[in-house]
Design an enzyme around this catalytic site. Sequence first.
Site, mmCIF file in Angstrom:
data_model
loop_
_atom_site.group_PDB
_atom_site.id
_atom_site.type_symbol
_atom_site.label_atom_id
_atom_site.label_comp_id
_atom_site.label_asym_id
_atom_site.label_seq_id
_atom_site.Cartn_x
_atom_site.Cartn_y
_atom_site.Cartn_z
ATOM 1 N N GLY A 51 29.176 48.515 39.893
ATOM 2 C CA GLY A 51 29.355 47.064 39.955
ATOM 3 C C GLY A 51 29.466 46.573 41.381
ATOM 4 N N THR A 52 28.889 45.415 41.642
ATOM 5 C CA THR A 52 29.023 44.686 42.901
ATOM 6 C C THR A 52 28.960 43.215 42.536
ATOM 7 O OG1 THR A 52 26.668 44.618 43.230
ATOM 8 C CG2 THR A 52 27.817 46.468 44.198
ATOM 9 N N THR A 53 29.283 42.320 43.295
ATOM 10 C CA THR A 53 29.897 42.250 44.624
ATOM 11 C C THR A 53 31.181 41.434 44.489
ATOM 12 O OG1 THR A 53 27.743 42.321 45.729
ATOM 13 C CG2 THR A 53 29.549 41.340 46.978
#
Length: 275
Positions: A51-53
């Site tokens: 997962g980002t951001t």
Amino acid sequence: MSADQGHGLSLEFRTPRGSSFTEFLATRAPELLPGAGLRAGGEGVVEAPHGTTIVALSFAGGVLLAGDRRATMGTFIANRDMEKVFAADDYSAVGIAGSAGMAIEIIKLFQVELEHYEKIEGTLLSLEGKANRLAAMIRGNLANAMRGLSVLPVLVGYDLEDRRGRIFSYDVTGGCYEEQRHHSVGSGSLFARGALKKLWHDDMPEEQGLSVAIEALFDAADDDSATGGPDLGRRIWPTCAVVTEAGVRFVDDERLEELTQAVVAGRRGNPGGAR
């Protein structure tokens, strides 16, 4: 380990030995710690959704945390509406970047850790104490981080003694650093930081802070394929948590839609965004 008459748990589990639930778990059932099974599973890089951001910034009266909703696995979009921002307790919130499954396990344990401390000690852990407890958990995940399952959280909270919002970042070894003004983690963080530097200023109100956070996520999504941009068709908006003296609250979808639509409208014919 025998249970006492009339109780579901043995005396051992009903007699507090310390304020840290993680230490208690490590001595009684270490196989239940986040990633314990993976550590025993041999060598090699593990493929899992990432997962980002995440962006964090301070504003007049508090601090806020915002995250996009995309998780990727290699070149695939593994999830379009993942939650990456969580309340840790009444006065702090955590955003996660990195290995999604591992990060969520650690955050759940962190939530229990803070609740356990409050019940045993009868008071809230200080904000610096919370930051240090989370650092110890990240440090405990180092073996998995070396296999590609790193977790990089951002902790924000309202310091009830100093009466201000504070931001803490981490590295994979458990190093804990207090950030001033704003911060971002994840693959889109370089682009988000550019927007934060450009738009953040002292004493801006909460509403402007929310707009700046969404602008920063938009800039990250504009240049980083792993960061999810505004999904107007599916009506998927970033997750935003606001922490003030009154505690943690999440911005509702209706307000997030308004803010996101305003950012999108402001960029029509102006892909560089706000200045």
